[in-house]
Scaffold this motif. Structure first.
Motif, PDB file in Angstrom:
ATOM      1  N   THR A  52       0.440  12.288 -11.011  1.00 55.58           N
ATOM      2  CA  THR A  52       1.325  12.867 -10.008  1.00 55.58           C
ATOM      3  C   THR A  52       0.750  12.694  -8.609  1.00 55.58           C
ATOM      4  O   THR A  52       1.467  12.820  -7.628  1.00 55.58           O
ATOM      5  N   SER A  53      -0.524  12.380  -8.519  1.00 58.37           N
ATOM      6  CA  SER A  53      -1.108  12.148  -7.197  1.00 58.37           C
ATOM      7  C   SER A  53      -0.664  10.812  -6.616  1.00 58.37           C
ATOM      8  O   SER A  53      -0.975  10.499  -5.473  1.00 58.37           O
ATOM      9  N   SER A  54       0.061  10.018  -7.399  1.00 63.38           N
ATOM     10  CA  SER A  54       0.601   8.748  -6.900  1.00 63.38           C
ATOM     11  C   SER A  54       1.859   8.943  -6.069  1.00 63.38           C
ATOM     12  O   SER A  54       2.460   7.975  -5.616  1.00 63.38           O
ATOM     13  N   THR A  55       2.280  10.180  -5.875  1.00 61.66           N
ATOM     14  CA  THR A  55       3.445  10.469  -5.042  1.00 61.66           C
ATOM     15  C   THR A  55       3.133  10.103  -3.604  1.00 61.66           C
ATOM     16  O   THR A  55       2.064  10.416  -3.090  1.00 61.66           O
ATOM     17  N   GLY A  56       4.062   9.429  -2.976  1.00 60.00           N
ATOM     18  CA  GLY A  56       3.874   9.055  -1.582  1.00 60.00           C
ATOM     19  C   GLY A  56       4.886   7.997  -1.177  1.00 60.00           C
ATOM     20  O   GLY A  56       5.792   7.657  -1.929  1.00 60.00           O
ATOM     21  N   THR A  57       4.715   7.452   0.017  1.00 60.99           N
ATOM     22  CA  THR A  57       5.596   6.400   0.512  1.00 60.99           C
ATOM     23  C   THR A  57       4.884   5.064   0.373  1.00 60.99           C
ATOM     24  O   THR A  57       3.754   4.909   0.837  1.00 60.99           O
ATOM     25  N   TYR A  58       5.548   4.128  -0.253  1.00 61.17           N
ATOM     26  CA  TYR A  58       4.982   2.805  -0.506  1.00 61.17           C
ATOM     27  C   TYR A  58       5.542   1.822   0.519  1.00 61.17           C
ATOM     28  O   TYR A  58       6.738   1.817   0.786  1.00 61.17           O
ATOM     29  N   TYR A  59       4.641   0.982   1.061  1.00 63.81           N
ATOM     30  CA  TYR A  59       5.012   0.047   2.125  1.00 63.81           C
ATOM     31  C   TYR A  59       4.584  -1.360   1.775  1.00 63.81           C
ATOM     32  O   TYR A  59       3.695  -1.585   0.949  1.00 63.81           O
ATOM     33  N   CYS A  60       5.224  -2.289   2.466  1.00 65.68           N
ATOM     34  CA  CYS A  60       4.841  -3.701   2.415  1.00 65.68           C
ATOM     35  C   CYS A  60       4.676  -4.144   3.865  1.00 65.68           C
ATOM     36  O   CYS A  60       5.491  -3.807   4.723  1.00 65.68           O
ATOM     37  N   ASP A  61       3.601  -4.891   4.151  1.00 62.08           N
ATOM     38  CA  ASP A  61       3.495  -5.462   5.492  1.00 62.08           C
ATOM     39  C   ASP A  61       3.028  -6.904   5.406  1.00 62.08           C
ATOM     40  O   ASP A  61       2.377  -7.316   4.445  1.00 62.08           O
ATOM     41  N   VAL A  62       3.431  -7.668   6.393  1.00 65.47           N
ATOM     42  CA  VAL A  62       3.104  -9.099   6.465  1.00 65.47           C
ATOM     43  C   VAL A  62       2.402  -9.339   7.801  1.00 65.47           C
ATOM     44  O   VAL A  62       2.828  -8.843   8.841  1.00 65.47           O
ATOM     45  N   ARG A  63       1.312 -10.111   7.748  1.00 63.83           N
ATOM     46  CA  ARG A  63       0.544 -10.406   8.960  1.00 63.83           C
ATOM     47  C   ARG A  63       0.392 -11.914   9.124  1.00 63.83           C
ATOM     48  O   ARG A  63      -0.019 -12.611   8.207  1.00 63.83           O
ATOM     49  N   LEU A  95      -1.476  13.382   2.263  1.00 64.72           N
ATOM     50  CA  LEU A  95      -2.524  13.689   3.241  1.00 64.72           C
ATOM     51  C   LEU A  95      -2.630  12.635   4.327  1.00 64.72           C
ATOM     52  O   LEU A  95      -3.473  12.731   5.213  1.00 64.72           O
ATOM     53  N   GLY A  96      -1.776  11.597   4.246  1.00 65.47           N
ATOM     54  CA  GLY A  96      -1.792  10.539   5.248  1.00 65.47           C
ATOM     55  C   GLY A  96      -2.819   9.450   4.984  1.00 65.47           C
ATOM     56  O   GLY A  96      -3.080   8.609   5.849  1.00 65.47           O
ATOM     57  N   GLN A  97      -3.401   9.438   3.810  1.00 67.28           N
ATOM     58  CA  GLN A  97      -4.406   8.433   3.462  1.00 67.28           C
ATOM     59  C   GLN A  97      -3.729   7.175   2.931  1.00 67.28           C
ATOM     60  O   GLN A  97      -2.844   7.242   2.093  1.00 67.28           O
ATOM     61  N   LYS A  98      -4.176   6.035   3.419  1.00 66.80           N
ATOM     62  CA  LYS A  98      -3.615   4.740   3.019  1.00 66.80           C
ATOM     63  C   LYS A  98      -4.445   4.159   1.878  1.00 66.80           C
ATOM     64  O   LYS A  98      -5.663   4.111   1.947  1.00 66.80           O
ATOM     65  N   THR A  99      -3.750   3.729   0.826  1.00 63.78           N
ATOM     66  CA  THR A  99      -4.408   3.115  -0.327  1.00 63.78           C
ATOM     67  C   THR A  99      -3.728   1.784  -0.609  1.00 63.78           C
ATOM     68  O   THR A  99      -2.529   1.733  -0.893  1.00 63.78           O
ATOM     69  N   TYR A 100      -4.493   0.687  -0.531  1.00 68.02           N
ATOM     70  CA  TYR A 100      -3.945  -0.645  -0.818  1.00 68.02           C
ATOM     71  C   TYR A 100      -3.857  -0.837  -2.325  1.00 68.02           C
ATOM     72  O   TYR A 100      -4.784  -0.519  -3.059  1.00 68.02           O
ATOM     73  N   ILE A 101      -2.726  -1.369  -2.765  1.00 70.54           N
ATOM     74  CA  ILE A 101      -2.537  -1.579  -4.206  1.00 70.54           C
ATOM     75  C   ILE A 101      -2.381  -3.063  -4.557  1.00 70.54           C
ATOM     76  O   ILE A 101      -2.537  -3.440  -5.709  1.00 70.54           O
ATOM     77  N   TYR A 156       0.840  -1.185   0.000  1.00 70.35           N
ATOM     78  CA  TYR A 156       0.000   0.000   0.000  1.00 70.35           C
ATOM     79  C   TYR A 156       0.876   1.236   0.000  1.00 70.35           C
ATOM     80  O   TYR A 156       2.081   1.164   0.174  1.00 70.35           O
ATOM     81  N   TRP A 157       0.248   2.371  -0.203  1.00 67.22           N
ATOM     82  CA  TRP A 157       0.978   3.626  -0.156  1.00 67.22           C
ATOM     83  C   TRP A 157       0.198   4.634   0.654  1.00 67.22           C
ATOM     84  O   TRP A 157      -1.015   4.563   0.766  1.00 67.22           O
ATOM     85  N   ILE A 158       0.946   5.564   1.220  1.00 66.93           N
ATOM     86  CA  ILE A 158       0.351   6.625   2.018  1.00 66.93           C
ATOM     87  C   ILE A 158       0.684   7.942   1.317  1.00 66.93           C
ATOM     88  O   ILE A 158       1.853   8.270   1.108  1.00 66.93           O
ATOM     89  N   ASN A 159      -0.351   8.673   0.944  1.00 67.96           N
ATOM     90  CA  ASN A 159      -0.122   9.927   0.207  1.00 67.96           C
ATOM     91  C   ASN A 159       0.243  11.059   1.154  1.00 67.96           C
ATOM     92  O   ASN A 159       0.374  10.870   2.367  1.00 67.96           O
ATOM     93  N   GLY A 165       7.379  -2.977   6.518  1.00 66.10           N
ATOM     94  CA  GLY A 165       8.642  -2.526   5.933  1.00 66.10           C
ATOM     95  C   GLY A 165       8.897  -1.058   6.219  1.00 66.10           C
ATOM     96  O   GLY A 165       8.023  -0.333   6.712  1.00 66.10           O
ATOM     97  N   LYS A 166      10.106  -0.608   5.900  1.00 68.40           N
ATOM     98  CA  LYS A 166      10.490   0.789   6.161  1.00 68.40           C
ATOM     99  C   LYS A 166       9.846   1.762   5.174  1.00 68.40           C
ATOM    100  O   LYS A 166       9.730   2.944   5.458  1.00 68.40           O
ATOM    101  N   GLY A 167       9.479   1.285   4.018  1.00 71.54           N
ATOM    102  CA  GLY A 167       8.826   2.137   3.026  1.00 71.54           C
ATOM    103  C   GLY A 167       9.813   2.723   2.027  1.00 71.54           C
ATOM    104  O   GLY A 167      10.989   2.892   2.315  1.00 71.54           O
ATOM    105  N   VAL A 168       9.290   3.025   0.856  1.00 72.07           N
ATOM    106  CA  VAL A 168      10.073   3.632  -0.222  1.00 72.07           C
ATOM    107  C   VAL A 168       9.290   4.837  -0.719  1.00 72.07           C
ATOM    108  O   VAL A 168       8.129   4.716  -1.104  1.00 72.07           O
ATOM    109  N   PHE A 169       9.928   6.008  -0.711  1.00 72.78           N
ATOM    110  CA  PHE A 169       9.253   7.219  -1.195  1.00 72.78           C
ATOM    111  C   PHE A 169       9.369   7.281  -2.712  1.00 72.78           C
ATOM    112  O   PHE A 169      10.446   7.126  -3.279  1.00 72.78           O
TER     113      PHE A 169
END
Length: 154
Positions: A53-64, A15-21, A10-13, A72-76
């Protein structure tokens, strides 16, 4: 209990909104004889194209797992309308300068040759002038010599 887990990207834009991809669930069987050993399995996910350009943000991976959550630490990622283009005008400047110098060189050479042709008489013309002077009747004083032509580079 660790063989069943889920992976989410997922990524967080801004505005702090989380979007699962992307999301997938895994059930990895344990090979015989490897029951109490730690195993590492890589899972890669590639983002193929960004929407805008609204796809700018930090992308993360998490495992449950059932009771564990690892993130994960995330990639901007910075998305732009047009890609970054380095502007190097070195070749354009070099070609322009070379052409300008060549034109000036040819022009200067042509002017020098033309001026030499106009200011410096030919040998035949000098001989003709000498004959005219010799055929004229002698006078009380000889005519003054003609002034020397100015230098070619004036």
């Amino acid at each position: 209990k660790y063989t069943k887990f889920s992976i989410s990207y997922y990524w967080i834009n801004s505005l702090g909104q989380k979007t699962y991809i992307y999301h997938r669930s895994e059930n990895v069987p344990i090979p015989p004889g490897k029951e109490n050993e730690t195993a590492t399995i890589p899972y890669d996910y590639t983002i193929t194209s960004l929407e805008s350009t609204s796809s700018t943000g930090t992308y993360y991976c998490d495992v449950r797992w059932h009771h564990i959550h690892v993130m994960g630490k995330g990639v901007f990622v910075l998305a732009r309308d047009t890609g970054y283009v380095e502007t190097f005008y070195v070749w354009e400047i070099l070609i322009t300068l070379t052409v300008l110098l060549a034109v000036l060189s040819v022009t200067a050479t042509a002017l020098l040759l033309w001026k030499r042709k106009v200011l410096c008489p030919r040998r035949n013309q000098v001989n003709i002038l000498r004959k005219k002077v010799e055929t004229q009747p002698p006078s009380a004083s000889p005519p003054p010599p003609p002034p020397p032509p100015p230098p070619v580079y004036d």
